[in-house]
Each structure stands twice: as structure tokens, then as C-alpha cells.
Design an enzyme around this catalytic site. Structure first.
Site: not given
Ligand SMILES: *Cc1c(COP(=O)(O)O)cnc(C)c1O
Length: 341
Positions: A84, A186, A222
């Protein structure tokens, strides 16, 4: 004197606590990584023109090390965090960190701070890798050079005295991420933008904000820093990764346990607000919250109770399986555990 021997493990929350060392690695001016090393944990100096300070060119990761039931220090799926970080780096035009380097960095910091890993069942060592543009920029462009740091800090268990279901506030006033934006990275800037909606929700007595899809406001996306799931008639559903949702490692783990261990029907699909408020169970997943039940969600000033405000049975099973694998209390059928000693 060793400061870690002074820690009152029972009083740990989710707060920053300084430790012995951190890993640091820098690129040269042509974005090539130089040899990284452990350095004393402490402040760093940066140019005021650093890319990260002016244009938010940075990304982070989050994972945990546990002292397990087998009395080993273990990591949980660090390869997923490495992958990620690569995706985030690409999206923000930062140099990639090879997977082996990422895992080596995490491993060396945890080993060097081994005495800060809380005892079995007293919490975990939270691991924070961060990558940012260090070099100076004036116009909007990628920084000329970069820094990768991994620091660690001991944290307590998310729930100290039994599971407490979350109260969420669904918002139409803010979106977390836009389609084709940076929601699936992120990226540090995503979190600065989440502070204000979270502040308002907390002031109104809620634990977290539930965000909707920015282009289709009938669909769930989310929670501020956790993914969301619902269960209805034993079918487990979570919003599909449409590009604006962060692909959580815990989300992926919950899906695999639900499918392969609990033999449930799992669907990555569209979920409406109506689906949520009429669900039998709902929960959030994330490294910090692990699997946490949603007990109530407020939609346009109306509070809806889910699972009678408690924890549903499937949610409980998923939580037990993930935490059991993480602490080596259960077998590890997927090979997720990475032992350090
Ligand atoms: C980090 C994060 C998650 C959870 O990801 P994990 O890998 O499970 O910790 C979910 N949503 C957002 C927005 C996040 O930043």
C-alpha cells in the site's frame, strides 16, 4: 536507566510515547535511496520549503507488533502495508520503497525497541512508517529528495474494559474523498481534511463520522479511518473498492476470515444508507479499532440502533478470529504472522 521499564502498561491509551530509536532512510537528489539506519528517536530538521510542508507530499502507514501467546514478538501482514505504501508513493510522485526494504526497516525498529512492546494482552507496539518530500520546492512540483522514517510507540488495547459499540454520525456536509482523488492512498492531506468533520461529530457526542460516496450520496463509503461492513441474514457486505475507499488490511483480513473460516457469503458491493439502518449487525475495521461493532448511526438527526446497540454474533466471531491470529492464540491458516525472534 531504561525508560521502558518505567511504563505503566495498564495506563496506555492511543497516544504518542517516545521510544529509543527510529529508522531513517533518505534519497539523494536524484531520488535514489541511500542506506538507511537506526537513529535515536527524536526531532528532525527540515527546510521551510520542504515539499511535504508546503504541498502535503507525504504518505503514511500503520501496523502493529504484538507479544504473542507463544511469547514471540510478531507482525501482522507487513507485506500488505509495504504494497500500500508503494501505491501511495506512486500517486504522490514519491520514490518507491522496495518491499524488502520496508519490511527490514519495520523489523529493525521493532527489534531495537523490543522492550517497548507491551506484555501479552496489554496492548501492542504501534508502527508508523512515513514517507515525505524533504527537498525544497517553490512551484508546485515533486520535491527533489525524500525521507522515509519508521517510528514506534506502545499503545493500549482499543477496548480496555469490554467492547463498546460505536455511535456514528452520517454526514452530507462533508466528503472524505472524491472519485479519482486520493482516497485510496494513505496520503497525509486526507487526514488534515477529516479533522473538522470529526471535531463537529465529537462535539455532538459521536465517536466517528460515516462518510458517503461523493458522487452517489445514497451509498456508504467508510468511517474516518476505518472501513465499514454490514451483515443482513448472514450475508456480509462491505463497500467495493471504487477508488475513493482506503483498501484496509483489516478489511481484507475480515473478508478472508468470513469467507474461508466462517463460510459466509461475502459481497464487495454498493451499500445504501437504508441497508445500514436495517442491518442485523454492522462493524468497522482498521489497525487501531481491529473489528469494532457499530451500535448506532444517526442519519439526518434520527438515531438508528443496530444489533440492539450491542455486538452481533458474527462481528464477535470475526473479532475473535483476527485478534486470535494476531496474538498467536489461534492457528494462522493464511500465513499472516511474521515472527521476529
Ligand atoms: C488506515 C485506514 C483504514 C484502515 O486500514 P487498515 O490497513 O485496516 O489499518 C481505513 N480507512 C482509512 C481512511 C484509513 O486511513
Amino acid at each position: 536507566m531504561n525508560p521502558s521499564t518505567q511504563i505503566d502498561w495498564d495506563s496506555l491509551g492511543f497516544n504518542y510515547f517516545p521510544t529509543r530509536s527510529m529508522y531513517r532512510m533518505d534519497t539523494d537528489e536524484s531520488r535514489q535511496w541511500q542506506k538507511g539506519e537506526l537513529v535515536p528517536f527524536g526531532d528532525i530538521s527540515l527546510s521551510p520549503a520542504a515539499g511535504v510542508l508546503n504541498y502535503g507530499q507525504g504518505a503514511f502507514e500503520g501496523t502493529k507488533a504484538f507479544r504473542s501467546a507463544q511469547d514471540r514478538v510478531v507482525l501482522f501482514r507487513p507485506d500488505k502495508n509495504a504494497e500500500r505504501m508503494s501505491l501511495s508513493a506512486k500517486r504522490l510522485v514519491m520514490p518507491d520503497i522496495p518491499k524488502a526494504t520496508f519490511i527490514h526497516a519495520v523489523e529493525s525498529v521493532v527489534k531495537d525497541n523490543g522492550d517497548y512492546v507491551p506484555p501479552y494482552r496489554k496492548g501492542s507496539l504501534y508502527i508508523r512508517p512515513v514517507l515525505w518530500g524533504t527537498g525544497p520546492v517553490l512551484g508546485v512540483r515533486p520535491a527533489p529528495y525524500y525521507t522515509f522514517v519508521v517510528f514506534v510507540t506502545p499503545v493500549g488495547p482499543y477496548f480496555k474494559s469490554g467492547v463498546k459499540p460505536l455511535k456514528l454520525k452520517m454526514t452530507r456536509n462533508f466528503h472524505r474523498a472524491a472519485p479519482h482523488g486520493t482516497g485510496n492512498a494513505k496520503a497525509i492531506g486526507n487526514y488534515a481534511a477529516s479533522l473538522y468533520p470529526l471535531k463537529l461529530a465529537k462535539e455532538a457526542g459521536f465517536d466517528e463520522v460515516l462518510y458517503l460516496h461523493a458522487a452517489q450520496e445514497s451509498l456508504l463509503e467508510e468511517v474516518g479511518s476505518a472501513n465499514v461492513f454490514i451483515i443482513k441474514d448472514e450475508v456480509v457486505k462491505t463497500p467495493k473498492l471504487s477508488g475513493s475507499i482506503l483498501p484496509g488490511v483489516t478489511r481484507d483480513s475480515a473478508i478472508r476470515i468470513a469467507k474461508d473460516i466462517l463460510n459466509l457469503d461475502v459481497r464487495e458491493t454498493d451499500i445504501t444508507i437504508e441497508d445500514l439502518v436495517t442491518a442485523d449487525e454492522a462493524f468497522c475495521t482498521g489497525t487501531a479499532v481491529v473489528v469494532t461493532p457499530i451500535g448506532e448511526v444517526t442519519v439526518e438527526e434520527k438515531a438508528h440502533t443496530i444489533a440492539e446497540g450491542g455486538e452481533g454474533e458474527i462481528t464477535r466471531q470475526l473479532r475473535k478470529h483476527i485478534t486470535g491470529i494476531q496474538k498467536e492464540e489461534r492457528s494462522d491458516p493464511f500465513g499472516w504472522i511474521y515472527a521476529l525472534n
